[in-house]
Scaffold this motif. Sequence first.
Motif, PDB file in Angstrom:
ATOM      1  N   SER A 549       0.881  -1.289  -0.237  1.00  0.00           N
ATOM      2  CA  SER A 549      -0.118  -0.144   0.010  1.00  0.00           C
ATOM      3  C   SER A 549       0.904   1.294   0.082  1.00  0.00           C
ATOM      4  O   SER A 549       2.041   1.405   0.547  1.00  0.00           O
ATOM      5  CB  SER A 549      -0.970   0.137   1.248  1.00  0.00           C
ATOM      6  OG  SER A 549      -1.637  -1.224   1.269  1.00  0.00           O
ATOM      7  N   TYR A 561      -3.440  -3.568   3.773  1.00  0.00           N
ATOM      8  CA  TYR A 561      -4.844  -3.776   3.418  1.00  0.00           C
ATOM      9  C   TYR A 561      -5.309  -5.019   4.495  1.00  0.00           C
ATOM     10  O   TYR A 561      -6.717  -4.778   4.802  1.00  0.00           O
ATOM     11  CB  TYR A 561      -4.824  -4.247   2.310  1.00  0.00           C
ATOM     12  CG  TYR A 561      -4.811  -5.964   1.934  1.00  0.00           C
ATOM     13  CD1 TYR A 561      -5.758  -6.860   2.114  1.00  0.00           C
ATOM     14  CD2 TYR A 561      -3.481  -6.480   1.603  1.00  0.00           C
ATOM     15  CE1 TYR A 561      -5.737  -7.905   1.747  1.00  0.00           C
ATOM     16  CE2 TYR A 561      -3.506  -7.731   1.350  1.00  0.00           C
ATOM     17  CZ  TYR A 561      -4.415  -8.761   1.746  1.00  0.00           C
ATOM     18  OH  TYR A 561      -4.404  -9.928   1.549  1.00  0.00           O
ATOM     19  N   ALA A 589      -7.814   5.174   5.218  1.00  0.00           N
ATOM     20  CA  ALA A 589      -7.090   4.536   4.220  1.00  0.00           C
ATOM     21  C   ALA A 589      -5.831   4.827   3.432  1.00  0.00           C
ATOM     22  O   ALA A 589      -5.871   5.921   3.580  1.00  0.00           O
ATOM     23  CB  ALA A 589      -8.287   4.443   2.966  1.00  0.00           C
ATOM     24  N   PRO A 593      -4.254   1.504  -2.751  1.00  0.00           N
ATOM     25  CA  PRO A 593      -4.388   0.120  -1.997  1.00  0.00           C
ATOM     26  C   PRO A 593      -3.586  -0.843  -2.534  1.00  0.00           C
ATOM     27  O   PRO A 593      -2.880  -0.866  -3.734  1.00  0.00           O
ATOM     28  CB  PRO A 593      -5.713  -0.047  -2.105  1.00  0.00           C
ATOM     29  CG  PRO A 593      -6.274   0.621  -3.385  1.00  0.00           C
ATOM     30  CD  PRO A 593      -5.443   1.779  -3.665  1.00  0.00           C
ATOM     31  N   TYR A 596      -3.461  -2.293  -6.381  1.00  0.00           N
ATOM     32  CA  TYR A 596      -3.870  -1.152  -7.493  1.00  0.00           C
ATOM     33  C   TYR A 596      -3.113  -0.914  -8.685  1.00  0.00           C
ATOM     34  O   TYR A 596      -1.981  -1.215  -8.378  1.00  0.00           O
ATOM     35  CB  TYR A 596      -4.050   0.012  -6.605  1.00  0.00           C
ATOM     36  CG  TYR A 596      -4.302   1.411  -7.570  1.00  0.00           C
ATOM     37  CD1 TYR A 596      -5.676   1.534  -7.534  1.00  0.00           C
ATOM     38  CD2 TYR A 596      -3.479   2.120  -8.072  1.00  0.00           C
ATOM     39  CE1 TYR A 596      -6.034   2.598  -8.376  1.00  0.00           C
ATOM     40  CE2 TYR A 596      -3.920   3.309  -8.911  1.00  0.00           C
ATOM     41  CZ  TYR A 596      -5.001   3.536  -8.789  1.00  0.00           C
ATOM     42  OH  TYR A 596      -5.736   4.696  -9.551  1.00  0.00           O
ATOM     43  N   SER A 706      -7.781  -4.566  -3.636  1.00  0.00           N
ATOM     44  CA  SER A 706      -8.062  -4.771  -2.168  1.00  0.00           C
ATOM     45  C   SER A 706      -9.238  -3.783  -1.764  1.00  0.00           C
ATOM     46  O   SER A 706      -9.721  -4.243  -0.744  1.00  0.00           O
ATOM     47  CB  SER A 706      -6.769  -4.959  -1.245  1.00  0.00           C
ATOM     48  OG  SER A 706      -6.319  -3.453  -1.074  1.00  0.00           O
ATOM     49  N   ARG A 707      -9.241  -2.807  -2.479  1.00  0.00           N
ATOM     50  CA  ARG A 707     -10.120  -2.006  -2.030  1.00  0.00           C
ATOM     51  C   ARG A 707     -11.830  -2.047  -2.786  1.00  0.00           C
ATOM     52  O   ARG A 707     -12.861  -1.842  -2.281  1.00  0.00           O
ATOM     53  CB  ARG A 707      -9.981  -0.409  -2.488  1.00  0.00           C
ATOM     54  CG  ARG A 707     -10.738   0.529  -1.899  1.00  0.00           C
ATOM     55  CD  ARG A 707     -10.186   1.869  -2.331  1.00  0.00           C
ATOM     56  NE  ARG A 707      -9.960   2.113  -3.976  1.00  0.00           N
ATOM     57  CZ  ARG A 707      -9.458   2.901  -4.709  1.00  0.00           C
ATOM     58  NH1 ARG A 707      -8.521   3.654  -4.169  1.00  0.00           N
ATOM     59  NH2 ARG A 707      -9.457   2.585  -5.953  1.00  0.00           N
ATOM     60  N   ASP A 708     -11.580  -2.435  -3.922  1.00  0.00           N
ATOM     61  CA  ASP A 708     -12.813  -2.385  -4.691  1.00  0.00           C
ATOM     62  C   ASP A 708     -13.355  -3.963  -5.082  1.00  0.00           C
ATOM     63  O   ASP A 708     -12.614  -4.767  -5.280  1.00  0.00           O
ATOM     64  CB  ASP A 708     -12.540  -1.795  -6.235  1.00  0.00           C
ATOM     65  CG  ASP A 708     -12.003  -0.328  -6.074  1.00  0.00           C
ATOM     66  OD1 ASP A 708     -12.422   0.130  -5.241  1.00  0.00           O
ATOM     67  OD2 ASP A 708     -11.209  -0.169  -6.827  1.00  0.00           O
TER      68      ASP A 708
END
Length: 718
Positions: A549, A561, A589, A593, A596, A706-708
């Motif tokens: 990250s 994450y 956050a 991430p 990404y 890892s975010r979406d």
Amino acid sequence: MPNLTALLEKMTLEEKIFQLMQLTPNFLSEDDANLTGPLAWMGVTENMASNVGSVLSAVGAKETIALQKQYMENSRLGIPLLLMADIIHGYRTIFPVTLAIGSTWDMELAEKSAAIAAKESAVTGIHVTFAPMVDLVRDPRWGRVMESTGEDPYLNSEYARAFVRGFQGDDLAGDMDRIAACVKHFAAYGAAEGGRDYNTVNMSERQLRETYLPAYKAALEEGCEMVMTAFNTVDGIPATGNKWLMRNLLREEWGFDGMLISDWGAVSEMIPHGVAADGAEAAKKAIEAGVDMEMMTSNYANHLKDLVEAGEVDIKLIDESVLRILKLKDKLGLFENPYRAASEEREKEVLLCDEHRAAAREIAAKSFVLLKNEEQVLPLRVGQKLALIGPFAQNGDILGPWSIWGKQEEAAQVYAGLSARAGEDAVIVARGCDIEFATEEQLQEAIAAAKQSDVIVLALGESSEMSGEAGSRGDIRLPQAQLDLIQKLKPLGKPMVVVLFNGRPLDLHGVLEETDGLLEVWFPGTEGGHAIADVLFGDVNPSGRLTMSFPYSVGQVPVYYNNYNTGRPLTPQNANERYVSKYLDMPNAPLLPFGYGLSYTTFSYSDASLSTAVLNAEDTLQVSVNVTNTGATVGEEVVQLYVRDVAGEVVRPLKELKGFRKIKLQPGETKTVTFDITEEQLRYYHADLQHKSDAGEFHVFAGPNSRDGEPQAFRLQK
């Protein structure tokens, strides 16, 4: 093949002990100055040096052959030297730093890079590399994150296996183009407090087993021949003298019977750590912990004989260690051929050959991560006038730390890559600033160049000395001179693209929001400039994805994450409340991430589904998702699968990577990507350190990072 047990019986106690020592080649020099130099300084006698078991960092076939020849002539029992070196991301052909290779999410490329590094090393006479480094990392202040593949235990484990396969191959004894691997640093070196190198590590055994140990274990399961101790403490005891870590866990529980070596000086460092009063006590603790070879200190050589004769150390411990060293020498075929693959003639053919350069170029291009691309400023078009500005515009310092045997003058610089692709007349070059300072003349030259251009390409970043070992930084922004350069050029209104060189995630404020495009190229290696041109001009569509990250600010660090929730978690609904777990002056956050990365095309995810809502312990659940290339360019997407255990016996991470697929899609093409989930993948270490799963609800996410990704629920039934 020698009878190693019989050979051991012929050895004197001193000969056995000297086999447990590793020195640099200068200690074996016959130069008279050596007697008053390194030998005297470290308390090493000529007898010790001439019977030492291993040498590290000999350079080139000529030196290694001469060194081995001299040694064998003096060896009473004909025991050959074991030659080792730090071959981290290439020997002469330098590949991107390991963190960059991690960003490829491609195990075949990782294995290929290690196989080429092994081939180039072997022909120079090297037998063992001190790699792979598989330390899990969460703190970008630590300079050695560049040697790791990131913050995730599953992904790190896959890379550990790939690098070991690349270095060692399937037949280490028969394949002279392979070398033995040494996994490091055992254990948890990447968790140094404050991101400060060599600093204290302190964590629970459960966290150690769950997060930090898996990659080491994966390397050993793949057959890795050696292990190196870490500099840090583990549960208050330095790893090099930690009997629980080395004897109980590594030897007994995991069944590792290969060779264990200390890191440089780590045996002596138990004295300043405060667990040994002197060299004798340090030697006793290290041998009792199971350390077979002492690197670059002489505690074993100077004290073990007295300790054995005084009954304080059992000679069986020394015999065990010597036998492990002899077994590795035998496995490498050194008793039959002490010079193994070393060849001055073949060295000329192999090192930096066209095939290896091509591989370095391919892997570098695949490691780049596109972090921003406003108004599709990239890819560049032939015919555009480019102003190439910045301290890396014409800089060979793109090999990165631990590129010891590479040569900067052999590296393809950015200007060389861009001018070869677009034509020299299309590229105006100006330095603009140095890494950490700028003159008014440099700034004016940059502005003049920029005014003549259609697009400004800024080559910015850290020097290699700013990361790597002992390269810890408290401020992980770009140096102010480079941020100022951006501000000086921004009023011109020209599109600006940053090509970023670095060995760690940076705080990108002052860069990301001020420019139109940002390509993360890390330290890309020998073919860096050509690979950068390949990506900037769209000959290669960027497909790299972050494996660490990027923090919003150093104040968040460590930020990763797969963190835990809290009893007062921050949510969109309570964002304005005070008494929740949050910062008052920045988001929780990271800025960017884990997982990404952008492409020159776009992808959409749809129709995610589970094969069943209930997973029985003996069955397999399938997760499927459709991925469509919605753009006009062929592209590769890394489809990532994450799982959350909603209610465990102990707190579980909000997400854990459990699988990934790298797929290539034509414009308009859709592929269905399917992952399998089994009960075994849902296990973790419980409070009693049993590795098992919990019945109950789980959430699964399939997405681009890892975010979406939208959650879907299933239950594990046991």
